[in-house]
Design an enzyme around this catalytic site. Sequence first.
Site, PDB file in Angstrom:
ATOM      1  N   ARG A 227       1.187  -1.378  -0.040  1.00 19.38           N
ATOM      2  CA  ARG A 227       0.282  -0.317  -0.125  1.00 19.38           C
ATOM      3  C   ARG A 227       0.374   1.018   0.093  1.00 19.38           C
ATOM      4  O   ARG A 227       0.768   2.084  -0.647  1.00 19.38           O
ATOM      5  CB  ARG A 227      -1.156  -0.021   1.321  1.00 19.38           C
ATOM      6  CG  ARG A 227      -1.924   0.998   1.464  1.00 19.38           C
ATOM      7  CD  ARG A 227      -1.343   2.575   1.562  1.00 19.38           C
ATOM      8  NE  ARG A 227      -1.434   2.742   2.898  1.00 19.38           N
ATOM      9  CZ  ARG A 227      -0.817   3.487   3.416  1.00 19.38           C
ATOM     10  NH1 ARG A 227      -0.575   4.473   2.497  1.00 19.38           N
ATOM     11  NH2 ARG A 227      -0.269   4.388   4.727  1.00 19.38           N
ATOM     12  N   ASP A 228       1.248   1.938   1.466  1.00 22.28           N
ATOM     13  CA  ASP A 228       2.285   3.268   1.452  1.00 22.28           C
ATOM     14  C   ASP A 228       3.380   2.969   0.528  1.00 22.28           C
ATOM     15  O   ASP A 228       4.026   3.791  -0.249  1.00 22.28           O
ATOM     16  CB  ASP A 228       2.639   2.851   2.755  1.00 22.28           C
ATOM     17  CG  ASP A 228       3.659   3.993   2.890  1.00 22.28           C
ATOM     18  OD1 ASP A 228       2.897   5.351   2.486  1.00 22.28           O
ATOM     19  OD2 ASP A 228       4.521   4.321   3.244  1.00 22.28           O
TER      20      ASP A 228
ATOM     21  N   HIS B  10       7.149   4.029  12.082  1.00 24.78           N
ATOM     22  CA  HIS B  10       7.174   4.166  10.829  1.00 24.78           C
ATOM     23  C   HIS B  10       8.874   5.240  10.016  1.00 24.78           C
ATOM     24  O   HIS B  10       8.324   6.590   9.916  1.00 24.78           O
ATOM     25  CB  HIS B  10       6.099   4.848  10.690  1.00 24.78           C
ATOM     26  CG  HIS B  10       5.607   4.691   8.351  1.00 24.78           C
ATOM     27  ND1 HIS B  10       4.695   3.607   8.244  1.00 24.78           N
ATOM     28  CD2 HIS B  10       6.390   5.099   7.398  1.00 24.78           C
ATOM     29  CE1 HIS B  10       4.755   3.957   7.415  1.00 24.78           C
ATOM     30  NE2 HIS B  10       5.606   4.607   6.128  1.00 24.78           N
TER      31      HIS B  10
ATOM     32  N   HIS C 109      10.670   6.340   6.933  1.00 31.33           N
ATOM     33  CA  HIS C 109      11.467   6.880   6.151  1.00 31.33           C
ATOM     34  C   HIS C 109      13.106   6.688   5.670  1.00 31.33           C
ATOM     35  O   HIS C 109      13.768   7.476   6.605  1.00 31.33           O
ATOM     36  CB  HIS C 109      10.855   7.585   4.377  1.00 31.33           C
ATOM     37  CG  HIS C 109       9.514   7.104   5.246  1.00 31.33           C
ATOM     38  ND1 HIS C 109       8.915   7.696   3.488  1.00 31.33           N
ATOM     39  CD2 HIS C 109       8.367   6.316   5.103  1.00 31.33           C
ATOM     40  CE1 HIS C 109       7.520   6.952   3.457  1.00 31.33           C
ATOM     41  NE2 HIS C 109       6.703   6.855   4.547  1.00 31.33           N
TER      42      HIS C 109
ATOM     43  N   CYS D 240      10.448   8.411  -2.231  1.00 35.65           N
ATOM     44  CA  CYS D 240      10.060   9.548  -1.614  1.00 35.65           C
ATOM     45  C   CYS D 240       9.771  11.272  -2.468  1.00 35.65           C
ATOM     46  O   CYS D 240      10.256  11.774  -3.184  1.00 35.65           O
ATOM     47  CB  CYS D 240      10.921  10.222  -0.699  1.00 35.65           C
ATOM     48  SG  CYS D 240      10.949  11.711   0.695  1.00 35.65           S
TER      49      CYS D 240
ATOM     50  N   ASN E 149      10.324   4.564   2.006  1.00 36.09           N
ATOM     51  CA  ASN E 149       9.940   3.103   3.042  1.00 36.09           C
ATOM     52  C   ASN E 149      11.344   3.259   3.584  1.00 36.09           C
ATOM     53  O   ASN E 149      12.610   2.240   2.613  1.00 36.09           O
ATOM     54  CB  ASN E 149       9.586   3.001   3.185  1.00 36.09           C
ATOM     55  CG  ASN E 149       8.401   2.988   3.162  1.00 36.09           C
ATOM     56  OD1 ASN E 149       7.200   3.803   4.254  1.00 36.09           O
ATOM     57  ND2 ASN E 149       7.323   3.793   1.848  1.00 36.09           N
TER      58      ASN E 149
END
Length: 288
Positions: free
Chosen positions: A15-16, A207, A209, A240, A249
Amino acid sequence: MSIAHTIRVVEVGPRDGLQNEASIVPVAARIALIRLLIDAGLKTVEAGSFVSPRWVPQMAGTDRVLAGLDPDGDVALPVLVPNLKGLEAARAAGAETVAVFAAATESFSRANLNADRATAMGRFAEVIAAAMAGGARVRGYVSCAVHCPYEGWVAPDAAADLAARLVELGCYEVSLCDTTGQGTPERAEAMISAALARVPAARLAVHFHDTGGRALDNTERAIEQGITTVDSAIAGLGGCPYSPGAAGNLATEKLVARLTALGFDTGIDLSALGRARDFIRRELGRTH
């Protein structure tokens, strides 16, 4: 503070990660990727989102992704929902876990949610209440918990207050996101300390990055503070959007390798994880 021996890894790549890739991965390949991730031992895998395909074409067909999966009862497949319409579609597709994301800054909220923070939070409150009334679990995200691309460094209390509010509304867990990847271990520690003063560690995740190349160091600092759940994306999917060409990520395979080297148990097979990484790289036409 004692440090837990087991770390839970939440996979956000399907997803992300994929929603920020230029290429659109077919539904069949997204299903295959999620199956490979589950086979590797991951118990929570973000399966997609129910947002308008006009805005996020990479996530079109999430209903078919869910229909193509039949995981064991101990595997969760959260899907992002932006509003009540998205929630209705997710529930119709059989989603049992949904996710909402709120922004720690006013500028990011207006730019990404098309609403000021107060309006957005009112919307999320409705979504969370409706989801829970229908028997679904809700995961929350706090974006820009460390740094905002529009406002710069974010006050730790701003992220902490938002995390606490999401928990009060009913989220079983809230993930604190370093959206731009600018965070340092010191800033991450300050943000997490503020959140821990308001929310138990068991209800928080991180979370990070990897834009600045510090995601693993930030994660270690979070674990030292008692955090036991970490988000990551297979193959570092996602890029990004604020730093073209930069890493996005934190890569799941790098995270699991580091955690294993440090003596933590993740329940994830690195070899199987490598197969998932190689599969999605081929799908995206990447050679490294």
